[in-house]
Design a protein around this motif. Structure first.
Motif, mmCIF file in Angstrom:
data_model
loop_
_atom_site.group_PDB
_atom_site.id
_atom_site.type_symbol
_atom_site.label_atom_id
_atom_site.label_comp_id
_atom_site.label_asym_id
_atom_site.label_seq_id
_atom_site.Cartn_x
_atom_site.Cartn_y
_atom_site.Cartn_z
ATOM 1 N N VAL A 182 47.909 39.446 39.616
ATOM 2 C CA VAL A 182 47.341 38.216 39.068
ATOM 3 C C VAL A 182 47.662 37.031 39.981
ATOM 4 O O VAL A 182 46.800 36.181 40.242
ATOM 5 C CB VAL A 182 47.848 37.963 37.636
ATOM 6 C CG1 VAL A 182 47.489 36.552 37.172
ATOM 7 C CG2 VAL A 182 47.241 38.981 36.677
ATOM 8 N N CYS B 285 45.437 37.339 43.007
ATOM 9 C CA CYS B 285 44.046 37.113 42.624
ATOM 10 C C CYS B 285 43.775 35.632 42.387
ATOM 11 O O CYS B 285 42.750 35.090 42.819
ATOM 12 C CB CYS B 285 43.732 37.917 41.365
ATOM 13 S SG CYS B 285 41.997 37.839 40.861
ATOM 14 N N ASN B 286 44.697 34.957 41.715
ATOM 15 C CA ASN B 286 44.524 33.530 41.446
ATOM 16 C C ASN B 286 44.443 32.721 42.735
ATOM 17 O O ASN B 286 43.752 31.702 42.804
ATOM 18 C CB ASN B 286 45.671 33.006 40.584
ATOM 19 C CG ASN B 286 45.587 33.479 39.147
ATOM 20 O OD1 ASN B 286 44.566 34.019 38.719
ATOM 21 N ND2 ASN B 286 46.659 33.298 38.400
ATOM 22 N N HIS C 228 40.777 34.548 44.954
ATOM 23 C CA HIS C 228 39.437 34.844 44.461
ATOM 24 C C HIS C 228 38.853 33.728 43.605
ATOM 25 O O HIS C 228 39.580 32.894 43.061
ATOM 26 C CB HIS C 228 39.449 36.167 43.677
ATOM 27 C CG HIS C 228 39.824 37.333 44.528
ATOM 28 N ND1 HIS C 228 40.674 38.333 44.115
ATOM 29 C CD2 HIS C 228 39.478 37.653 45.808
ATOM 30 C CE1 HIS C 228 40.820 39.226 45.072
ATOM 31 N NE2 HIS C 228 40.112 38.832 46.106
ATOM 32 N N ARG D 11 37.514 36.007 38.803
ATOM 33 C CA ARG D 11 38.712 36.116 37.967
ATOM 34 C C ARG D 11 38.350 36.226 36.496
ATOM 35 O O ARG D 11 38.947 37.022 35.747
ATOM 36 C CB ARG D 11 39.615 34.910 38.199
ATOM 37 C CG ARG D 11 40.325 34.933 39.544
ATOM 38 C CD ARG D 11 40.828 33.557 39.929
ATOM 39 N NE ARG D 11 41.549 32.921 38.827
ATOM 40 C CZ ARG D 11 41.684 31.599 38.697
ATOM 41 N NH1 ARG D 11 41.148 30.777 39.573
ATOM 42 N NH2 ARG D 11 42.362 31.109 37.680
ATOM 43 N N ARG E 89 37.194 39.640 35.797
ATOM 44 C CA ARG E 89 38.330 40.570 35.737
ATOM 45 C C ARG E 89 39.036 40.501 34.389
ATOM 46 O O ARG E 89 39.321 41.538 33.771
ATOM 47 C CB ARG E 89 39.324 40.250 36.872
ATOM 48 C CG ARG E 89 40.607 41.048 36.798
ATOM 49 C CD ARG E 89 41.525 40.752 37.962
ATOM 50 N NE ARG E 89 41.889 39.357 38.088
ATOM 51 C CZ ARG E 89 42.796 38.739 37.318
ATOM 52 N NH1 ARG E 89 43.399 39.396 36.331
ATOM 53 N NH2 ARG E 89 43.099 37.469 37.510
ATOM 54 N N TRP E 90 39.333 39.285 33.916
ATOM 55 C CA TRP E 90 40.000 39.161 32.615
ATOM 56 C C TRP E 90 39.135 39.754 31.500
ATOM 57 O O TRP E 90 39.652 40.429 30.590
ATOM 58 C CB TRP E 90 40.304 37.699 32.308
ATOM 59 C CG TRP E 90 41.526 37.142 32.980
ATOM 60 C CD1 TRP E 90 41.599 36.036 33.774
ATOM 61 C CD2 TRP E 90 42.863 37.657 32.914
ATOM 62 N NE1 TRP E 90 42.883 35.833 34.209
ATOM 63 C CE2 TRP E 90 43.679 36.810 33.693
ATOM 64 C CE3 TRP E 90 43.445 38.758 32.283
ATOM 65 C CZ2 TRP E 90 45.051 37.014 33.859
ATOM 66 C CZ3 TRP E 90 44.811 38.968 32.446
ATOM 67 C CH2 TRP E 90 45.598 38.111 33.220
ATOM 68 N N LEU F 38 42.422 31.322 32.295
ATOM 69 C CA LEU F 38 42.147 31.049 33.700
ATOM 70 C C LEU F 38 42.979 29.916 34.276
ATOM 71 O O LEU F 38 43.107 29.799 35.495
ATOM 72 C CB LEU F 38 40.663 30.713 33.875
ATOM 73 C CG LEU F 38 39.683 31.869 33.654
ATOM 74 C CD1 LEU F 38 38.268 31.322 33.521
ATOM 75 C CD2 LEU F 38 39.766 32.865 34.792
#
Length: 262
Positions: free
Chosen positions: A138, A141-142, A145, A150, A153-154, A179
């Motif tokens: 995470v 990714c934060n 991306h 994101r 994905r969640w 987010l």
């Protein structure tokens, strides 16, 4: 209580029957109500929860009021298991995002079983490993991306843990919380996903998704994270929990956060 192999929580189900029997008399099935706060950041952990269904988000809250999700937990894990390591305060807030059920136990009861069960000690190791895997991915990714990828994905992580089909009970406020962005940004991103038909509709408090299109939008983190967590709690769980060596009542030296005499 059901035999371990029939329990809804995957990690508990992997325990050998004798080890599960140490927990079984003290496990209580409880509902996970949508939007319920299981434990707040900074509070002492009063219960451990092993979800059988539904999804619980771990939310990091900053001093300025901003929030961001760090992990989503379903029937592959547990909430509050760090209390097994001693009296600790919860570093994040655990909020139910998809309703379901969980098996609840007090930290004292869990710790008493932990001292008698090498398999349960291995289970805590697996939980720590799986949670750290989510935290690491995470964070990366934060940083790397887009918000759109994101969010996709969640939504996929939550959909994996939902029994309600393709309609997810998520408000824009919840998405903003997940987010770590403003609601105006969420509105823009949801509109973009609707334009690509990854989100079919977005009524008040509900999102209807097209999973195939959502997977096309999501970054590679979704598949990497899902495979890694499945590997940890499936193959590794069965192998490690059933081959855990006998030990005395002390924690093994390689146990996460184990105390030492030094």
């Amino acid at each position: 209580m059901e035999h371990a192999t029939r329990v809804g929580n995957r990690l508990l189900a992997a325990l050998p029957p004798a080890d599960f029997a140490l927990l079984a008399p003290h496990l209580r099935k409880v509902p996970l109500e949508h939007d319920a706060v299981l434990v707040r950041s900074g509070d002492r952990i009063e219960h451990l929860y092993f979800p059988c269904s539904g999804a619980v988000a771990l939310i990091m809250e900053l001093p300025n009021g901003q929030t961001a999700a760090t992990a989503v937990i379903g029937n592959e894990g547990a909430v509050g298991f760090m209390s097994a390591l001693g009296p600790v305060r919860m570093p994040m807030t655990a909020v139910v995002r998809v309703s379901g059920t969980a098996l609840q136990i007090s930290p004292a009861r869990f710790h008493a079983a932990l001292e008698r069960s090498p398999a349960l000690a291995s289970a805590v190791q697996l939980l720590t490993k799986a949670l750290l895997a989510q935290f690491q991915h995470v964070a990366a990714c934060n940083a790397l991306h887009s918000v759109e990828a994101r969010l996709a994905r969640w939504l996929l992580h939550i959909h994996d843990r939902s029994d309600g089909g393709d309609v997810l009970p998520l408000t824009q406020e919840t998405l903003s919380e997940l987010l770590g962005v403003r609601r105006t940004t969420v509105t823009h991103v949801v509109s973009a996903l609707r334009a690509s038909r990854a989100i079919k509709s977005s009524r008040r408090g509900q999102l209807e998704i097209d999973r195939r299109r959502l997977e096309a939008v999501a970054c590679e983190c979704y598949k990497v994270m899902s495979r890694r967590i499945d590997r940890i709690v499936s193959r590794d769980a069965v192998r490690l929990l059933h081959t855990a060596p006998a030990r005395d009542n002390s924690l093994p030296p390689d146990f996460p956060f184990a105390k030492t005499d030094s």
